[in-house]
Structures are given as structure tokens and as C-alpha cells.
Write a protein that holds these residues in place. Structure first.
Motif, PDB file in Angstrom:
ATOM      1  N   GLU A  69     -56.705   2.628  72.815  1.00 39.55           N
ATOM      2  CA  GLU A  69     -57.473   2.150  72.141  1.00 39.55           C
ATOM      3  C   GLU A  69     -58.854   3.116  72.038  1.00 39.55           C
ATOM      4  O   GLU A  69     -59.275   3.679  73.132  1.00 39.55           O
ATOM      5  N   GLU A  70     -59.383   2.807  70.740  1.00 34.47           N
ATOM      6  CA  GLU A  70     -60.773   3.506  70.581  1.00 34.47           C
ATOM      7  C   GLU A  70     -62.053   2.646  70.262  1.00 34.47           C
ATOM      8  O   GLU A  70     -61.506   1.810  69.257  1.00 34.47           O
ATOM      9  N   GLY A  75     -61.217  -3.559  74.709  1.00 32.71           N
ATOM     10  CA  GLY A  75     -60.772  -4.675  74.449  1.00 32.71           C
ATOM     11  C   GLY A  75     -59.350  -4.976  74.184  1.00 32.71           C
ATOM     12  O   GLY A  75     -58.838  -4.109  73.439  1.00 32.71           O
ATOM     13  N   PRO A  76     -58.824  -6.033  74.490  1.00 30.53           N
ATOM     14  CA  PRO A  76     -57.289  -6.161  74.031  1.00 30.53           C
ATOM     15  C   PRO A  76     -57.090  -6.289  72.756  1.00 30.53           C
ATOM     16  O   PRO A  76     -56.055  -5.806  72.381  1.00 30.53           O
ATOM     17  N   ASN A 167     -64.132  -4.685  71.020  1.00 31.27           N
ATOM     18  CA  ASN A 167     -64.551  -5.644  72.062  1.00 31.27           C
ATOM     19  C   ASN A 167     -64.166  -7.035  71.499  1.00 31.27           C
ATOM     20  O   ASN A 167     -64.710  -8.128  72.346  1.00 31.27           O
ATOM     21  N   GLY A 168     -63.211  -7.237  70.814  1.00 29.29           N
ATOM     22  CA  GLY A 168     -62.824  -8.433  70.416  1.00 29.29           C
ATOM     23  C   GLY A 168     -61.659  -9.014  71.441  1.00 29.29           C
ATOM     24  O   GLY A 168     -60.925  -8.324  72.093  1.00 29.29           O
ATOM     25  N   LEU A 173     -58.079 -12.691  67.884  1.00 28.50           N
ATOM     26  CA  LEU A 173     -57.065 -11.878  67.156  1.00 28.50           C
ATOM     27  C   LEU A 173     -56.238 -12.991  66.826  1.00 28.50           C
ATOM     28  O   LEU A 173     -55.626 -12.911  65.496  1.00 28.50           O
ATOM     29  N   LEU A 174     -55.706 -13.744  67.613  1.00 28.04           N
ATOM     30  CA  LEU A 174     -54.510 -14.607  67.414  1.00 28.04           C
ATOM     31  C   LEU A 174     -54.883 -16.108  66.958  1.00 28.04           C
ATOM     32  O   LEU A 174     -53.897 -17.051  66.508  1.00 28.04           O
ATOM     33  N   ALA A 175     -56.006 -16.175  66.486  1.00 30.38           N
ATOM     34  CA  ALA A 175     -56.569 -17.738  66.307  1.00 30.38           C
ATOM     35  C   ALA A 175     -55.759 -18.060  65.049  1.00 30.38           C
ATOM     36  O   ALA A 175     -55.484 -19.573  64.927  1.00 30.38           O
ATOM     37  N   SER A 176     -55.608 -17.606  64.114  1.00 31.53           N
ATOM     38  CA  SER A 176     -54.961 -17.971  62.838  1.00 31.53           C
ATOM     39  C   SER A 176     -53.564 -17.949  62.885  1.00 31.53           C
ATOM     40  O   SER A 176     -52.779 -18.341  61.943  1.00 31.53           O
TER      41      SER A 176
END
Length: 225
Positions: A69-70, A75-76, A167-168, A173-176
Motif C-alpha cells: 500500500e502507498e 491502513g487496511p 488511513n481509512g 470501506l465496507l459500510a455500504s
């Protein structure tokens, strides 16, 4: 009639700071003669392609992709996005589903098998965006889940458009996504966050020159890995 084999790729996350382990990389810790990363790759057996997101990965089996990741340690959510982007570079169409899996669960294979069984038996009619493991204490394990690749890519694009991908959190990311919870075998999602966790699970620190002892896990990978 036999269930149709699941069409999926896999993103394995192995890039955290391991702060509560004093910076010891979780992926290089060992259990039952193999690294935790090796066991995660084995749990993803049957995937069209597997990408490991992280650094210090040792000798990956032939055909296993890797990326970072960059910026590093962002973060994941950023790691999942990097993994998806790398999978898109392999050519051909994306698999219908993507397994997202953290590398710090030594006994996760039965959990992945339970999720695959649920998908293969029930199709996607009742699970439009995928299935997520639920541990014996009722917690959803969002890093042990199969997600619709299209839905996951849309979520990445939406979070990036908001400037919130770096940094999310996985939750944001998966909320929706509309995912179906699936109960998995007790202990299969137990993870290693601390040395007490490691001791309880029988996980040892990394061995010198640690890496994959064999490429047997890669033998389960098909097609475009």
C-alpha cells in the motif's frame, strides 16, 4: 447436483506495524512448522490469483503476487485497494468474488471453507455483496470474508473520491456492502495481536531466515496466478 466451484481471487493483508508485538512481523511468526503467511496462502487455495500486501514477505511460492500500500502503513483500506489494483494487472477478467484475509490467524482455513460452502451452496441471490465470518462470540470478522469484486471496487473508488482511503478503516470501506454473516468453527478466527495471544495459540516468533518451507500451497492455485 454438485455445487459449482467458487470463482474468486484473494487479497491477503500482511502489512501492519505489529505494535503490540514489539514490531515483530506477524507474517513471519510460525505455527505447526509453517509461517502464518504460508498458512493464510494455503487457506486461499483454489483462488484464481493471490496477492499478498505487505513488506518483508520472505520467499513467496511461485505465482503468488505481492504489492505494498502507498504510503506504507496507511491502513487496511489502502492495502485492500492496492491488492485489488494488483489483481487487475494480471490480465483477463476479474474473478466474481474476492477473499479478503488477514495473515494473523493460524487456524483460519476452516473459516474460509465454511464461507466458501455457504456461497457455493446458496449462490448470490441472498448474499449480493458477499459473506463474512462470525466468530463464536458473535463478532463479524471483516478480514475473513468473501466480497463481490465489483462491489469492493466501487467502495474503494467511493472512499478514494472522498479523500478517505489513506488511513481509512475497514469499517468505512465496507459500510455500504450488503454481506451475509456466516458462523464459522470455534477458534478458526482467533488472531495474534499480542504475545499472550501467541502463547495461547501456540504461535512462536519468527525463525531465522524464515519463509515458505515449500510451495505446496501454490499447487492449489489455478489459472492466472
Amino acid at each position: 447436483m454438485d455445487a459449482k466451484p467458487l470463482d474468486f481471487d484473494a487479497v491477503i493483508l500482511a502489512g501492519g506495524r505489529s505494535v503490540r508485538l514489539g514490531g515483530v512481523p506477524k507474517q513471519s511468526m510460525t505455527y505447526d512448522g509453517d509461517t502464518l503467511l504460508h498458512r493464510a496462502v494455503a487457506a486461499a487455495g483454489g483462488a484464481r490469483a493471490v496477492v499478498v500486501v505487505g513488506a518483508g514477505l520472505g520467499n513467496l511460492p511461485a505465482g503468488i503476487l505481492s504489492c505494498r500500500e502507498e504510503p506504507p502503513f496507511s491502513g487496511p483500506a489502502a492495502a485492500i485497494a492496492a491488492g485489488l489494483a494488483t489483481l487487475q494487472t494480471t490480465g483477463g477478467s476479474s474473478a466474481r468474488m474476492t477473499l479478503v484475509l488477514a495473515c494473523d490467524m493460524p487456524n483460519v482455513r476452516p473459516a474460509v471453507a465454511a464461507l466458501r460452502k455457504a456461497l457455493e451452496a446458496g449462490g448470490t441471490a441472498a448474499t449480493p455483496d458477499g459473506v463474512v465470518a462470525v466468530s463464536e462470540d458473535g463478532r463479524r470478522q471483516q478480514l475473513v470474508a468473501f466480497y463481490s469484486t465489483d462491489a469492493l471496487q466501487r467502495s474503494v473508488a467511493e472512499l478514494a473520491a472522498k479523500g478517505s482511503l489513506i488511513n481509512g478503516s475497514v469499517r468505512s470501506l465496507l459500510a455500504s456492502l450488503d454481506v451475509q454473516p456466516v458462523a464459522v468453527p470455534a477458534g478458526s478466527t482467533a488472531d495474534v495481536d499480542t504475545w499472550d495471544d501467541a502463547a495461547a495459540l501456540g504461535v512462536a516468533g519468527p525463525e531465522p531466515l524464515s519463509g515458505f518451507r515449500s510451495s505446496a500451497a501454490a499447487d492449489d492455485l489455478g489459472g492466472r496466478a
